[in-house]
Design an enzyme around this catalytic site. Structure first.
Site, PDB file in Angstrom:
ATOM      1  N   LYS A   1       5.502  -2.288   8.003  1.00  0.00           N
ATOM      2  CA  LYS A   1       6.567  -1.532   7.339  1.00  0.00           C
ATOM      3  C   LYS A   1       7.815  -2.408   7.295  1.00  0.00           C
ATOM      4  O   LYS A   1       8.348  -2.796   8.331  1.00  0.00           O
ATOM      5  CB  LYS A   1       6.865  -0.233   8.083  1.00  0.00           C
ATOM      6  CG  LYS A   1       7.956   0.613   7.414  1.00  0.00           C
ATOM      7  CD  LYS A   1       8.406   1.757   8.291  1.00  0.00           C
ATOM      8  CE  LYS A   1       7.393   2.849   8.389  1.00  0.00           C
ATOM      9  NZ  LYS A   1       7.927   4.033   9.132  1.00  0.00           N
TER      10      LYS A   1
ATOM     11  N   ASP B   1      10.114  15.249  10.866  1.00  0.00           N
ATOM     12  CA  ASP B   1       9.635  15.014   9.499  1.00  0.00           C
ATOM     13  C   ASP B   1       8.113  15.149   9.441  1.00  0.00           C
ATOM     14  O   ASP B   1       7.420  14.305   8.881  1.00  0.00           O
ATOM     15  CB  ASP B   1      10.070  13.634   9.006  1.00  0.00           C
ATOM     16  CG  ASP B   1       9.990  13.505   7.485  1.00  0.00           C
ATOM     17  OD1 ASP B   1       9.935  14.552   6.803  1.00  0.00           O
ATOM     18  OD2 ASP B   1       9.983  12.368   6.977  1.00  0.00           O
TER      19      ASP B   1
ATOM     20  N   GLY C   1      11.756   5.788   0.429  1.00  0.00           N
ATOM     21  CA  GLY C   1      13.173   5.581   0.676  1.00  0.00           C
ATOM     22  C   GLY C   1      13.441   4.674   1.859  1.00  0.00           C
ATOM     23  O   GLY C   1      14.504   4.065   1.958  1.00  0.00           O
ATOM     24  N   PHE C   2      12.464   4.563   2.774  1.00  0.00           N
ATOM     25  CA  PHE C   2      12.618   3.743   3.977  1.00  0.00           C
ATOM     26  C   PHE C   2      12.406   2.263   3.698  1.00  0.00           C
ATOM     27  O   PHE C   2      12.877   1.406   4.433  1.00  0.00           O
ATOM     28  CB  PHE C   2      11.612   4.186   5.041  1.00  0.00           C
ATOM     29  CG  PHE C   2      10.176   4.112   4.563  1.00  0.00           C
ATOM     30  CD1 PHE C   2       9.473   2.927   4.617  1.00  0.00           C
ATOM     31  CD2 PHE C   2       9.551   5.233   4.045  1.00  0.00           C
ATOM     32  CE1 PHE C   2       8.163   2.848   4.155  1.00  0.00           C
ATOM     33  CE2 PHE C   2       8.245   5.168   3.586  1.00  0.00           C
ATOM     34  CZ  PHE C   2       7.553   3.969   3.634  1.00  0.00           C
ATOM     35  N   GLY C   3      11.615   1.942   2.659  1.00  0.00           N
ATOM     36  CA  GLY C   3      11.245   0.560   2.395  1.00  0.00           C
ATOM     37  C   GLY C   3       9.828   0.477   1.850  1.00  0.00           C
ATOM     38  O   GLY C   3       9.407   1.347   1.084  1.00  0.00           O
ATOM     39  N   GLU C   4       9.087  -0.541   2.273  1.00  0.00           N
ATOM     40  CA  GLU C   4       7.743  -0.771   1.736  1.00  0.00           C
ATOM     41  C   GLU C   4       6.745  -1.013   2.871  1.00  0.00           C
ATOM     42  O   GLU C   4       7.110  -1.493   3.944  1.00  0.00           O
ATOM     43  CB  GLU C   4       7.762  -1.985   0.806  1.00  0.00           C
ATOM     44  CG  GLU C   4       8.706  -1.827  -0.377  1.00  0.00           C
ATOM     45  CD  GLU C   4       8.998  -3.137  -1.090  1.00  0.00           C
ATOM     46  OE1 GLU C   4       9.313  -3.082  -2.297  1.00  0.00           O
ATOM     47  OE2 GLU C   4       8.924  -4.202  -0.435  1.00  0.00           O
ATOM     48  N   VAL C   5       5.464  -0.684   2.602  1.00  0.00           N
ATOM     49  CA  VAL C   5       4.398  -0.899   3.584  1.00  0.00           C
ATOM     50  C   VAL C   5       3.350  -1.821   2.974  1.00  0.00           C
ATOM     51  O   VAL C   5       2.929  -1.631   1.827  1.00  0.00           O
ATOM     52  CB  VAL C   5       3.740   0.432   4.005  1.00  0.00           C
ATOM     53  CG1 VAL C   5       2.634   0.172   5.033  1.00  0.00           C
ATOM     54  CG2 VAL C   5       4.775   1.382   4.584  1.00  0.00           C
TER      55      VAL C   5
ATOM     56  N   ILE D   1       0.816  -1.214   0.000  1.00  0.00           N
ATOM     57  CA  ILE D   1       0.000   0.000   0.000  1.00  0.00           C
ATOM     58  C   ILE D   1       0.850   1.264   0.000  1.00  0.00           C
ATOM     59  O   ILE D   1       0.329   2.378  -0.046  1.00  0.00           O
ATOM     60  CB  ILE D   1      -0.960   0.027   1.205  1.00  0.00           C
ATOM     61  CG1 ILE D   1      -0.191  -0.127   2.525  1.00  0.00           C
ATOM     62  CG2 ILE D   1      -2.025  -1.047   1.069  1.00  0.00           C
ATOM     63  CD1 ILE D   1      -1.060   0.020   3.767  1.00  0.00           C
ATOM     64  N   GLY D   2       2.172   1.106   0.044  1.00  0.00           N
ATOM     65  CA  GLY D   2       3.039   2.275   0.024  1.00  0.00           C
ATOM     66  C   GLY D   2       4.496   1.882  -0.060  1.00  0.00           C
ATOM     67  O   GLY D   2       4.872   0.758   0.276  1.00  0.00           O
TER      68      GLY D   2
END
Length: 238
Positions: free
Chosen positions: A56, A156, A38-42, A34-35
């Site tokens: 996450k 952030d 730069g941090f990874g994937e959700v 669903i997303g």
């Protein structure tokens, strides 16, 4: 290093097995995603107890991914508030770092304002909903700045980090850049910049000092975005 010593636990964080999360996401399939960033994937998933969660999956073999994992555990993992996204559990095995949150039905404020997902296309927030979201996000940020010992600077704050639950209640999320700061200190000096262009206070790029006031500036940008429906970095404005 600072560590939160006043926590408001409602329940212990669950330590989940990697195999459980693989099963819940059908092998981290594209259909479950669903997303990403730069941090990874959700991924959206349902655990065996029936709870609907967002998982996450941080980037592997990444110092940044490991640092974000620890930042979330040291902040969101130790506090609870109506206007912070609930962190339910985690998984740390080998090079894998995963965080499990309560699923937020209406996604992010950014998605809601700019129709980034099909389910939100054509959905226009009412003024009452906008006021409710603004108040909720402000309460969440206020809790971080004044009710946690040590205080927490988010670093952030932006519309994509304000999530909306099934009651359209705002939940501040993504504490991967967060820092703890003593109540006696006025600022925190950092060696690397954090935040998103358009939301970061301009002096931050020169001073490399982060403060709670910087979060408030970023929240002000979110309020303008909420009121106008325009992104802070819309191309036509440059």
């Amino acid at each position: 290093p600072l560590s939160i010593n006043v926590a408001t636990f409602q329940s212990e964080l669950r330590k989940l097995k990697f195999s459980q999360l693989i099963e819940a996401t059908n092998g981290f399939s594209a259909a479950s995603m669903i997303g990403c960033g730069g941090f990874g994937e959700v991924f959206k998933a349902s655990l065996k107890d029936g709870s609907c969660v967002a998982i996450k999956k941080l980037i592997r073999l990444s110092y940044q991914g490991d640092r974000e994992f620890m930042a979330e555990m040291e902040t969101l993992g130790k506090i609870k508030h109506r206007n912070l996204v609930p962190l339910l559990g985690y998984c740390k095995v080998g090079e894998e770092r995963l965080l499990v949150y309560e699923f937020m039905e209406f996604g992010s404020l950014e998605d809601m304002l700019h129709g980034r997902t099909k389910s939100q296309e054509g959905r226009i927030l009412t003024w009452e909903e906008r006021k409710k979201i603004a108040r909720g996000a402000a309460k969440g940020l206020c809790f971080l700045h004044h009710n946690c010992i040590p205080h927490i600077i988010h670093r952030d704050m932006k519309s994509s980090n304000v999530l909306l639950d099934h009651e359209m209640e705002a939940r501040v999320s993504d504490f991967g850049m967060a820092r703890l700061i003593s109540a006696l200190d006025t600022h925190l000096s950092v060696s690397t910049l954090a935040g998103t262009p358009g939301y970061v206070p301009p002096e931050y790029y020169q001073s490399f000092r982060c403060t709670a006031k910087g979060d408030v500036y970023s929240f002000g940008v979110v309020l303008l975005e909420l009121l106008t429906g325009k992104r802070p970095t819309d191309e036509e404005d440059f």
